[in-house]
Each structure stands twice: as C-alpha cells, then as structure tokens.
Write an enzyme that holds these catalytic residues in place. Structure first.
Site, PDB file in Angstrom:
ATOM      1  N   LYS A  20       0.839  -1.203   0.000  1.00 58.36           N
ATOM      2  CA  LYS A  20       0.000   0.000   0.000  1.00 58.36           C
ATOM      3  C   LYS A  20       0.883   1.266   0.000  1.00 58.36           C
ATOM      4  O   LYS A  20       2.098   1.177   0.213  1.00 58.36           O
ATOM      5  CB  LYS A  20      -0.916  -0.031   1.229  1.00 58.36           C
ATOM      6  CG  LYS A  20      -1.847  -1.277   1.281  1.00 58.36           C
ATOM      7  CD  LYS A  20      -2.767  -1.192   2.497  1.00 58.36           C
ATOM      8  CE  LYS A  20      -3.419  -2.517   2.827  1.00 58.36           C
ATOM      9  NZ  LYS A  20      -4.270  -2.426   4.035  1.00 58.36           N
ATOM     10  N   TYR A  60     -11.993  -3.206  -2.388  1.00 62.60           N
ATOM     11  CA  TYR A  60     -12.441  -3.434  -1.007  1.00 62.60           C
ATOM     12  C   TYR A  60     -13.969  -3.552  -0.897  1.00 62.60           C
ATOM     13  O   TYR A  60     -14.513  -3.323   0.181  1.00 62.60           O
ATOM     14  CB  TYR A  60     -11.928  -2.307  -0.107  1.00 62.60           C
ATOM     15  CG  TYR A  60     -10.491  -2.485   0.354  1.00 62.60           C
ATOM     16  CD1 TYR A  60     -10.083  -3.659   0.995  1.00 62.60           C
ATOM     17  CD2 TYR A  60      -9.547  -1.484   0.186  1.00 62.60           C
ATOM     18  CE1 TYR A  60      -8.774  -3.823   1.441  1.00 62.60           C
ATOM     19  CE2 TYR A  60      -8.233  -1.641   0.631  1.00 62.60           C
ATOM     20  CZ  TYR A  60      -7.858  -2.813   1.261  1.00 62.60           C
ATOM     21  OH  TYR A  60      -6.562  -2.970   1.711  1.00 62.60           O
ATOM     22  N   PHE A  68     -14.756   2.277   8.436  1.00 61.95           N
ATOM     23  CA  PHE A  68     -13.461   2.739   7.934  1.00 61.95           C
ATOM     24  C   PHE A  68     -13.351   2.658   6.411  1.00 61.95           C
ATOM     25  O   PHE A  68     -12.312   3.002   5.838  1.00 61.95           O
ATOM     26  CB  PHE A  68     -12.319   1.937   8.586  1.00 61.95           C
ATOM     27  CG  PHE A  68     -12.442   0.442   8.415  1.00 61.95           C
ATOM     28  CD1 PHE A  68     -11.971  -0.187   7.266  1.00 61.95           C
ATOM     29  CD2 PHE A  68     -13.033  -0.333   9.408  1.00 61.95           C
ATOM     30  CE1 PHE A  68     -12.085  -1.557   7.110  1.00 61.95           C
ATOM     31  CE2 PHE A  68     -13.150  -1.721   9.253  1.00 61.95           C
ATOM     32  CZ  PHE A  68     -12.671  -2.328   8.096  1.00 61.95           C
ATOM     33  N   ARG A  96      -0.734 -14.914   3.836  1.00 59.78           N
ATOM     34  CA  ARG A  96      -1.416 -14.195   4.931  1.00 59.78           C
ATOM     35  C   ARG A  96      -0.629 -14.350   6.243  1.00 59.78           C
ATOM     36  O   ARG A  96      -0.574 -13.428   7.066  1.00 59.78           O
ATOM     37  CB  ARG A  96      -2.836 -14.736   5.119  1.00 59.78           C
ATOM     38  CG  ARG A  96      -3.766 -14.464   3.945  1.00 59.78           C
ATOM     39  CD  ARG A  96      -4.418 -13.114   4.029  1.00 59.78           C
ATOM     40  NE  ARG A  96      -5.312 -12.998   5.162  1.00 59.78           N
ATOM     41  CZ  ARG A  96      -6.099 -11.945   5.386  1.00 59.78           C
ATOM     42  NH1 ARG A  96      -6.105 -10.931   4.527  1.00 59.78           N
ATOM     43  NH2 ARG A  96      -6.875 -11.896   6.435  1.00 59.78           N
ATOM     44  N   THR A 102      -4.318  -8.433  10.839  1.00 59.35           N
ATOM     45  CA  THR A 102      -4.752  -7.144  10.284  1.00 59.35           C
ATOM     46  C   THR A 102      -4.241  -5.969  11.118  1.00 59.35           C
ATOM     47  O   THR A 102      -3.747  -4.982  10.579  1.00 59.35           O
ATOM     48  CB  THR A 102      -6.288  -7.101  10.206  1.00 59.35           C
ATOM     49  OG1 THR A 102      -6.720  -8.202   9.395  1.00 59.35           O
ATOM     50  CG2 THR A 102      -6.784  -5.804   9.591  1.00 59.35           C
ATOM     51  N   ARG A 113       3.732  -7.236   9.016  1.00 59.71           N
ATOM     52  CA  ARG A 113       3.084  -6.175   9.801  1.00 59.71           C
ATOM     53  C   ARG A 113       3.635  -6.118  11.218  1.00 59.71           C
ATOM     54  O   ARG A 113       3.773  -5.030  11.801  1.00 59.71           O
ATOM     55  CB  ARG A 113       1.568  -6.389   9.820  1.00 59.71           C
ATOM     56  CG  ARG A 113       0.881  -6.058   8.490  1.00 59.71           C
ATOM     57  CD  ARG A 113      -0.523  -6.576   8.471  1.00 59.71           C
ATOM     58  NE  ARG A 113      -1.283  -6.163   7.275  1.00 59.71           N
ATOM     59  CZ  ARG A 113      -2.430  -6.710   6.910  1.00 59.71           C
ATOM     60  NH1 ARG A 113      -2.962  -7.693   7.641  1.00 59.71           N
ATOM     61  NH2 ARG A 113      -3.062  -6.296   5.831  1.00 59.71           N
ATOM     62  N   ASN A 123      -1.153  -0.399   7.741  1.00 61.02           N
ATOM     63  CA  ASN A 123      -0.532  -1.723   7.920  1.00 61.02           C
ATOM     64  C   ASN A 123       0.198  -2.218   6.677  1.00 61.02           C
ATOM     65  O   ASN A 123       0.480  -3.400   6.547  1.00 61.02           O
ATOM     66  CB  ASN A 123      -1.557  -2.735   8.447  1.00 61.02           C
ATOM     67  CG  ASN A 123      -2.712  -2.970   7.486  1.00 61.02           C
ATOM     68  OD1 ASN A 123      -2.708  -2.455   6.373  1.00 61.02           O
ATOM     69  ND2 ASN A 123      -3.674  -3.765   7.905  1.00 61.02           N
ATOM     70  N   HIS A 126      -1.411  -5.663   1.626  1.00 60.62           N
ATOM     71  CA  HIS A 126      -2.660  -6.402   1.445  1.00 60.62           C
ATOM     72  C   HIS A 126      -2.356  -7.791   0.899  1.00 60.62           C
ATOM     73  O   HIS A 126      -1.464  -7.952   0.077  1.00 60.62           O
ATOM     74  CB  HIS A 126      -3.571  -5.680   0.442  1.00 60.62           C
ATOM     75  CG  HIS A 126      -4.714  -6.538  -0.010  1.00 60.62           C
ATOM     76  ND1 HIS A 126      -5.891  -6.633   0.703  1.00 60.62           N
ATOM     77  CD2 HIS A 126      -4.835  -7.401  -1.064  1.00 60.62           C
ATOM     78  CE1 HIS A 126      -6.695  -7.498   0.074  1.00 60.62           C
ATOM     79  NE2 HIS A 126      -6.078  -7.970  -0.992  1.00 60.62           N
ATOM     80  N   GLU A 137      -9.319 -10.707  -7.183  1.00 51.99           N
ATOM     81  CA  GLU A 137      -8.383  -9.579  -7.060  1.00 51.99           C
ATOM     82  C   GLU A 137      -7.327  -9.612  -8.168  1.00 51.99           C
ATOM     83  O   GLU A 137      -6.963  -8.565  -8.713  1.00 51.99           O
ATOM     84  CB  GLU A 137      -7.751  -9.574  -5.665  1.00 51.99           C
ATOM     85  CG  GLU A 137      -8.775  -9.187  -4.600  1.00 51.99           C
ATOM     86  CD  GLU A 137      -8.315  -9.380  -3.163  1.00 51.99           C
ATOM     87  OE1 GLU A 137      -9.114  -9.098  -2.250  1.00 51.99           O
ATOM     88  OE2 GLU A 137      -7.165  -9.819  -2.927  1.00 51.99           O
TER      89      GLU A 137
HETATM   90  N1  UDP Z   1      -8.817  -1.555   8.410  1.00 52.50           N
HETATM   91  C1  UDP Z   1      -8.912  -0.399   9.154  1.00 52.50           C
HETATM   92  N2  UDP Z   1      -9.543  -0.455  10.355  1.00 52.50           N
HETATM   93  C2  UDP Z   1     -10.077  -1.602  10.847  1.00 52.50           C
HETATM   94  C3  UDP Z   1      -9.983  -2.776  10.069  1.00 52.50           C
HETATM   95  C4  UDP Z   1      -9.356  -2.712   8.852  1.00 52.50           C
HETATM   96  O1  UDP Z   1      -8.425   0.635   8.742  1.00 52.50           O
HETATM   97  O2  UDP Z   1     -10.630  -1.595  11.949  1.00 52.50           O
HETATM   98  C5  UDP Z   1      -8.125  -1.516   7.116  1.00 52.50           C
HETATM   99  C6  UDP Z   1      -6.746  -2.151   7.174  1.00 52.50           C
HETATM  100  O3  UDP Z   1      -5.873  -1.384   6.365  1.00 52.50           O
HETATM  101  C7  UDP Z   1      -6.980  -3.519   6.562  1.00 52.50           C
HETATM  102  C8  UDP Z   1      -8.033  -3.205   5.516  1.00 52.50           C
HETATM  103  O4  UDP Z   1      -8.877  -2.244   6.156  1.00 52.50           O
HETATM  104  O5  UDP Z   1      -5.775  -4.052   6.022  1.00 52.50           O
HETATM  105  C9  UDP Z   1      -8.866  -4.363   5.057  1.00 52.50           C
HETATM  106  O6  UDP Z   1      -9.463  -4.984   6.178  1.00 52.50           O
HETATM  107  P1  UDP Z   1      -9.469  -6.562   6.308  1.00 52.50           P
HETATM  108  O7  UDP Z   1     -10.337  -6.904   7.449  1.00 52.50           O
HETATM  109  O8  UDP Z   1      -9.783  -7.176   4.989  1.00 52.50           O
HETATM  110  O9  UDP Z   1      -7.954  -6.890   6.748  1.00 52.50           O
HETATM  111  P2  UDP Z   1      -6.754  -7.576   5.948  1.00 52.50           P
HETATM  112  O10 UDP Z   1      -7.346  -8.622   5.051  1.00 52.50           O
HETATM  113  O11 UDP Z   1      -6.028  -6.505   5.194  1.00 52.50           O
HETATM  114  O12 UDP Z   1      -5.872  -8.172   7.009  1.00 52.50           O
HETATM  115 MG    MG Z   2      -8.918  -8.485   3.677  1.00 56.54          MG
END
Ligand code: UDP
Ligand code: MG
Length: 162
Positions: A20, A60, A68, A96, A102, A113, A123, A126, A137
């Site tokens: 990102k 997304y 958010f 992952r 996350t 992370r 973070n 992705h 994706e």
């Molecule tokens: N995110 C955020 N606040 C939250 C949860 C998620 O800003 O409380 C953002 C964060 O950058 C995250 C992205 O939204 O990577 C996508 O969320 P997801 O739950 O899909 O997490 P990921 O798959 O990236 O671990």
């Molecule tokens: Mg995700």
C-alpha cells in the site's frame, strides 16, 4: 507420476499481494518482496500504479458497510501501490501468515506487519484472504497477459520434485 502432477498443480496456486502507499513511501518494497522471494514463492506479475478511488472501492467492496471503508479507499488511492501476483504451493494461506494479523498490534514479531507497522490504518500490505478473493483480485488488478508463466530453476530445490 501422479504425485508429481499433484505437486505441480499445487505449485500453480496464486495470490494477490499489494504494498500500500505507506509501504511504498516508507521504502519497504524491496524488504517485502525479499521476504516472499526468500520463502520460495515465485513472482509472476508486478506493477506500480496509483489506483483511482473507484478502483479502490472495487478492490475493497466486501468492506463497503464498515465505518473505515471511505478512509481506507481514500488512502489506497492516495499514492503508488505495488501490485503483485505470487505463486506457490499454499501461497494464499501462507502469504497471509507472512503478512500477519490485520492489526499490527496483534501481529506476531517475524511477520511483515509485526515487524514493520504499528497501526491498523497503516498496515502497509494487502493479501487475498482465500481462493475466491485471490482469483477476483488478480482479475481486477491484472490482465491475463500481464501474468508471466515461467519455470524457476530453484523449484526442484524448493519442492524436491520435477
Ligand atoms: N482496516 C482499518 N480499520 C479496521 C480494520 C481494517 O483501517 O478496523 C483496514 C486495514 O488497512 C486492513 C483493511 O482495512 O488491512 C482491510 O481490512 P481486512 O479486514 O480485509 O484486513 P486484511 O485482510 O487486510 O488483514
Ligand atoms: Mg482483507
């Protein structure tokens, strides 16, 4: 032969991983690619691009009802993103794992992370969360002809077959 074929098919698993804008601006591109590369995963597509906000919303779309969502899409489209497709046996799930939880506050040390980020809104990376999202994706970010099929010389050492 059958076992070799099963291995060969498993090795074709692909996932979408993106660095990102925060990861790019912080100079973490090489560090992140290096971790995936050293693990033994194979890079089959890569580009740097500034996605539009509409594109970020598509990426997304599953999160459109979350509070958010707007800020997240705003941020993803605020600067350069390094979009990649990585290939290898178990790459979706293990990718992952390498990325970490996350929220970086909950990510284990040793994960991307965990080692390199502090807050959930920044973070840095992705990764697709399953086979269906990986397929969607990859199709969203890349044209089929942007994916490169090649045999890596290291495969026989990484997988012990072929
Ligand atoms: N995110 C955020 N606040 C939250 C949860 C998620 O800003 O409380 C953002 C964060 O950058 C995250 C992205 O939204 O990577 C996508 O969320 P997801 O739950 O899909 O997490 P990921 O798959 O990236 O671990
Ligand atoms: Mg995700």
């Amino acid at each position: 032969v059958q076992e070799q074929e099963a291995h060969a098919a498993a090795q074709n698993e692909r996932t979408f991983i993106a660095i990102k804008p925060d990861g790019v601006q912080r100079g973490l591109v090489a560090e992140i690619i290096s971790r995936l590369e050293r693990k033994g995963f194979k890079l089959v597509a890569i580009k740097i691009t500034v996605p539009s906000k509409e594109f970020a919303q598509k990426h997304y779309h599953d999160l459109k009802d979350r509070p958010f969502f707007n800020g997240l899409c705003q941020f993803l489209s605020s600067g350069p993103v390094v979009a990649m497709v990585w290939e290898g046996e178990g790459v979706i799930k293990y990718g992952r794992k390498l990325i970490g939880a996350t929220n970086p506050q909950a990510s284990e040390p040793g994960t991307i992370r965990g080692d390199l980020a502090v807050v959930v809104g920044r973070n840095i990376i992705h990764g697709s969360d399953g086979p269906e999202t990986a397929k969607d994706e990859i199709n969203l970010w890349f044209k089929p002809q942007e994916l490169v099929n090649y045999k890596s010389n290291e495969e026989k050492w990484i997988y012990g077959v072929n």
